[in-house]
Design a protein around this motif. Structure first.
Motif, PDB file in Angstrom:
ATOM      1  N   VAL A   1       2.893 -13.248  -3.604  1.00  0.00           N
ATOM      2  CA  VAL A   1       4.001 -12.349  -4.234  1.00  0.00           C
ATOM      3  C   VAL A   1       4.102 -12.649  -5.850  1.00  0.00           C
ATOM      4  CG1 VAL A   1       6.378 -11.995  -4.074  1.00  0.00           C
ATOM      5  CG2 VAL A   1       5.312 -12.112  -2.062  1.00  0.00           C
ATOM      6  N   ALA A   2       3.798 -13.852  -6.008  1.00  0.00           N
ATOM      7  CA  ALA A   2       3.945 -14.298  -7.407  1.00  0.00           C
ATOM      8  C   ALA A   2       2.779 -13.742  -8.206  1.00  0.00           C
ATOM      9  CB  ALA A   2       3.930 -15.794  -7.582  1.00  0.00           C
ATOM     10  N   ALA A   3       1.789 -13.807  -7.637  1.00  0.00           N
ATOM     11  CA  ALA A   3       0.562 -13.132  -8.153  1.00  0.00           C
ATOM     12  C   ALA A   3       0.773 -11.449  -8.363  1.00  0.00           C
ATOM     13  CB  ALA A   3      -0.795 -13.307  -7.606  1.00  0.00           C
ATOM     14  N   ALA A   4       1.113 -10.747  -7.298  1.00  0.00           N
ATOM     15  CA  ALA A   4       1.408  -9.616  -7.201  1.00  0.00           C
ATOM     16  C   ALA A   4       2.384  -9.203  -8.608  1.00  0.00           C
ATOM     17  CB  ALA A   4       1.785  -8.727  -6.076  1.00  0.00           C
TER      18      ALA A   4
ATOM     19  N   TRP B   1       2.242  -6.272 -11.562  1.00  0.00           N
ATOM     20  CA  TRP B   1       2.691  -5.329 -11.437  1.00  0.00           C
ATOM     21  C   TRP B   1       4.339  -5.375 -11.159  1.00  0.00           C
ATOM     22  CZ3 TRP B   1       0.627  -0.926 -12.851  1.00  0.00           C
ATOM     23  CH2 TRP B   1       1.387   0.298 -12.368  1.00  0.00           C
ATOM     24  N   PRO B   2       5.180  -4.306 -11.922  1.00  0.00           N
ATOM     25  CA  PRO B   2       6.556  -4.697 -12.064  1.00  0.00           C
ATOM     26  C   PRO B   2       7.433  -4.309 -10.650  1.00  0.00           C
ATOM     27  CG  PRO B   2       6.051  -2.777 -13.138  1.00  0.00           C
ATOM     28  CD  PRO B   2       4.625  -3.293 -12.602  1.00  0.00           C
ATOM     29  N   VAL B   3       6.928  -3.649  -9.768  1.00  0.00           N
ATOM     30  CA  VAL B   3       7.407  -3.294  -8.367  1.00  0.00           C
ATOM     31  C   VAL B   3       6.699  -3.880  -7.457  1.00  0.00           C
ATOM     32  CG1 VAL B   3       8.743  -1.421  -7.152  1.00  0.00           C
ATOM     33  CG2 VAL B   3       8.342  -1.176  -9.768  1.00  0.00           C
ATOM     34  N   VAL B   4       7.333  -4.758  -6.579  1.00  0.00           N
ATOM     35  CA  VAL B   4       6.560  -5.188  -5.509  1.00  0.00           C
ATOM     36  C   VAL B   4       7.753  -5.367  -4.429  1.00  0.00           C
ATOM     37  CG1 VAL B   4       5.507  -7.506  -4.667  1.00  0.00           C
ATOM     38  CG2 VAL B   4       5.109  -6.617  -7.054  1.00  0.00           C
ATOM     39  N   TRP B   5       7.502  -4.769  -3.110  1.00  0.00           N
ATOM     40  CA  TRP B   5       8.112  -4.873  -2.224  1.00  0.00           C
ATOM     41  C   TRP B   5       7.240  -5.665  -1.041  1.00  0.00           C
ATOM     42  CZ3 TRP B   5      10.764   0.502  -0.995  1.00  0.00           C
ATOM     43  CH2 TRP B   5      11.519   0.833  -1.906  1.00  0.00           C
ATOM     44  N   VAL B   6       7.977  -6.496  -0.199  1.00  0.00           N
ATOM     45  CA  VAL B   6       7.468  -7.251   0.797  1.00  0.00           C
ATOM     46  C   VAL B   6       8.411  -6.969   2.154  1.00  0.00           C
ATOM     47  CG1 VAL B   6       7.200  -9.667   1.663  1.00  0.00           C
ATOM     48  CG2 VAL B   6       7.006  -9.257  -0.730  1.00  0.00           C
ATOM     49  N   VAL B   7       7.444  -6.820   3.211  1.00  0.00           N
ATOM     50  CA  VAL B   7       8.009  -6.744   4.304  1.00  0.00           C
ATOM     51  C   VAL B   7       7.413  -7.773   5.223  1.00  0.00           C
ATOM     52  CG1 VAL B   7       8.091  -5.065   6.525  1.00  0.00           C
ATOM     53  CG2 VAL B   7       7.521  -4.068   4.182  1.00  0.00           C
TER      54      VAL B   7
ATOM     55  N   ALA C   1      -0.903 -10.539   2.496  1.00  0.00           N
ATOM     56  CA  ALA C   1      -0.120 -11.639   2.305  1.00  0.00           C
ATOM     57  C   ALA C   1      -1.042 -12.864   2.048  1.00  0.00           C
ATOM     58  CB  ALA C   1       0.941 -11.506   3.030  1.00  0.00           C
ATOM     59  N   ASP C   2      -1.945 -12.673   2.915  1.00  0.00           N
ATOM     60  CA  ASP C   2      -2.969 -14.000   3.056  1.00  0.00           C
ATOM     61  C   ASP C   2      -3.779 -14.704   1.843  1.00  0.00           C
ATOM     62  OD1 ASP C   2      -4.732 -12.359   3.295  1.00  0.00           O
ATOM     63  OD2 ASP C   2      -5.371 -12.590   5.301  1.00  0.00           O
ATOM     64  N   GLY C   3      -3.593 -13.918   0.632  1.00  0.00           N
ATOM     65  CA  GLY C   3      -4.292 -14.423  -0.401  1.00  0.00           C
ATOM     66  C   GLY C   3      -5.851 -13.840  -0.546  1.00  0.00           C
ATOM     67  N   GLN C   4      -6.323 -13.094   0.317  1.00  0.00           N
ATOM     68  CA  GLN C   4      -7.652 -12.621   0.405  1.00  0.00           C
ATOM     69  C   GLN C   4      -7.743 -11.443  -0.946  1.00  0.00           C
ATOM     70  OE1 GLN C   4      -9.002 -11.125   4.069  1.00  0.00           O
ATOM     71  NE2 GLN C   4      -9.007 -13.088   5.243  1.00  0.00           N
ATOM     72  N   HIS C   5      -6.770 -10.656  -1.039  1.00  0.00           N
ATOM     73  CA  HIS C   5      -6.963  -9.702  -2.101  1.00  0.00           C
ATOM     74  C   HIS C   5      -6.647 -10.018  -3.432  1.00  0.00           C
ATOM     75  CE1 HIS C   5      -6.051  -6.679   1.458  1.00  0.00           C
ATOM     76  NE2 HIS C   5      -7.233  -7.233   1.695  1.00  0.00           N
ATOM     77  N   PRO C   6      -7.582  -9.279  -4.319  1.00  0.00           N
ATOM     78  CA  PRO C   6      -7.320  -9.762  -5.848  1.00  0.00           C
ATOM     79  C   PRO C   6      -6.007  -9.047  -6.488  1.00  0.00           C
ATOM     80  CG  PRO C   6      -9.016  -8.266  -5.676  1.00  0.00           C
ATOM     81  CD  PRO C   6      -8.549  -8.317  -4.161  1.00  0.00           C
TER      82      PRO C   6
END
Length: 257
Positions: A22-25, A29-35, A90-95
């Motif tokens: 979440v911190a990296a996202a 980018w300014p708009v981040v939603w977590v489910v 959410a597991d850190g795999q994506h850049p």
């Protein structure tokens, strides 16, 4: 603050890695939603303290699967006026560093889905890398004659991608599937059937070790069985649509000078 594009991160028991993702996202980018999809590991606790108009935490009481979690976010995003969503694990795999590039491509091509084409590192499990080729082959067959100005789908399973929200929600509201691990592959196939072109962009994949906080809920037997059922269902739909697709292909061929 983007009024059209947001990042959606579904999560189920990803531990401390969720906060890092979440911190990296949010840095990209300014708009981040977590489910948080019914997690029981306390990973949502640090996120409840975030006070930022661009951040939203959606907590589902029970685990419903990746697709179900993403749909909850998309329904809320549509109500708030957003038109496109970039999904990432959410597991850190994506850049996370590639988020701005994918969003820029989506702004330039708003009618398309921007699909991540995975670039695997040496740590990637060989069985996972080779195994996904089967799903990709089937997705390619199921989307023959569906490019309509776009590109063939290079990878059907990589969840780092930007979706146009309205057509995806229309599909999900009409289908009882696409709620779990089958979401990513079925979403791109059905969007292609609806005429949404695909644009592919390379993006690295990082497989974290358990010591690095890596968490995987992939189960080879269960999830491959789910994918087999999904592709069987999609092939039946493809065969039903085949006469229409062939007719369109012939019309396009005749229309060429």
């Amino acid at each position: 603050m983007s009024r059209t594009h947001l990042v959606v991160i579904p999560s189920y028991n990803t531990g401390p890695q969720l906060a890092a993702t979440v911190a990296a996202a949010r840095a990209a980018w300014p708009v981040v939603w977590v489910v948080v999809d019914g997690s029981t590991d306390g990973s949502a606790a640090p996120l409840r303290a975030i006070e930022d108009p661009g951040f939203r935490l959606i907590e589902r009481p029970r685990n419903g699967g990746k697709g179900a979690a993403i749909r909850d976010a998309l329904e809320a995003a549509e109500r708030d006026g957003f038109t496109h969503a970039l999904t990432m694990d959410a597991d850190g795999q994506h850049p996370a560093g590639r988020i701005p590039d994918f969003m820029a491509a989506s702004v330039a091509h708003p009618g398309a889905m921007i699909l991540g084409s995975p670039v695997f590192g040496p740590e990637a499990p060989l069985l996972r890398v080779r195994g996904r080729r089967i799903s990709n082959w089937w997705a390619g067959l199921e989307t023959l004659w569906c490019t309509r100005g776009g590109e063939p789908i290079r990878d059907s399973l990589y969840g780092f991608r930007v979706y146009p929200i309205v057509p995806l929600l229309r599909i999900m509201r009409r289908n009882p599937w696409m709620r779990r691990y089958d979401f990513d592959a079925e979403a791109v196939v059905r969007l292609a059937w609806r005429g949404v072109p695909a644009l592919n962009m390379p993006a690295a994949v990082r497989y974290l070790t358990p010591a690095e906080g890596g968490v995987s809920h992939f189960r080879y037997g269960r999830d491959n069985l789910l994918l087999t059922g999904m592709h069987t269902r999609l092939m039946l739909g493809f065969l039903w649509r085949l006469p229409l697709l062939l007719g369109r292909a012939l019309q396009l061929r005749k229309a060429r000078p």
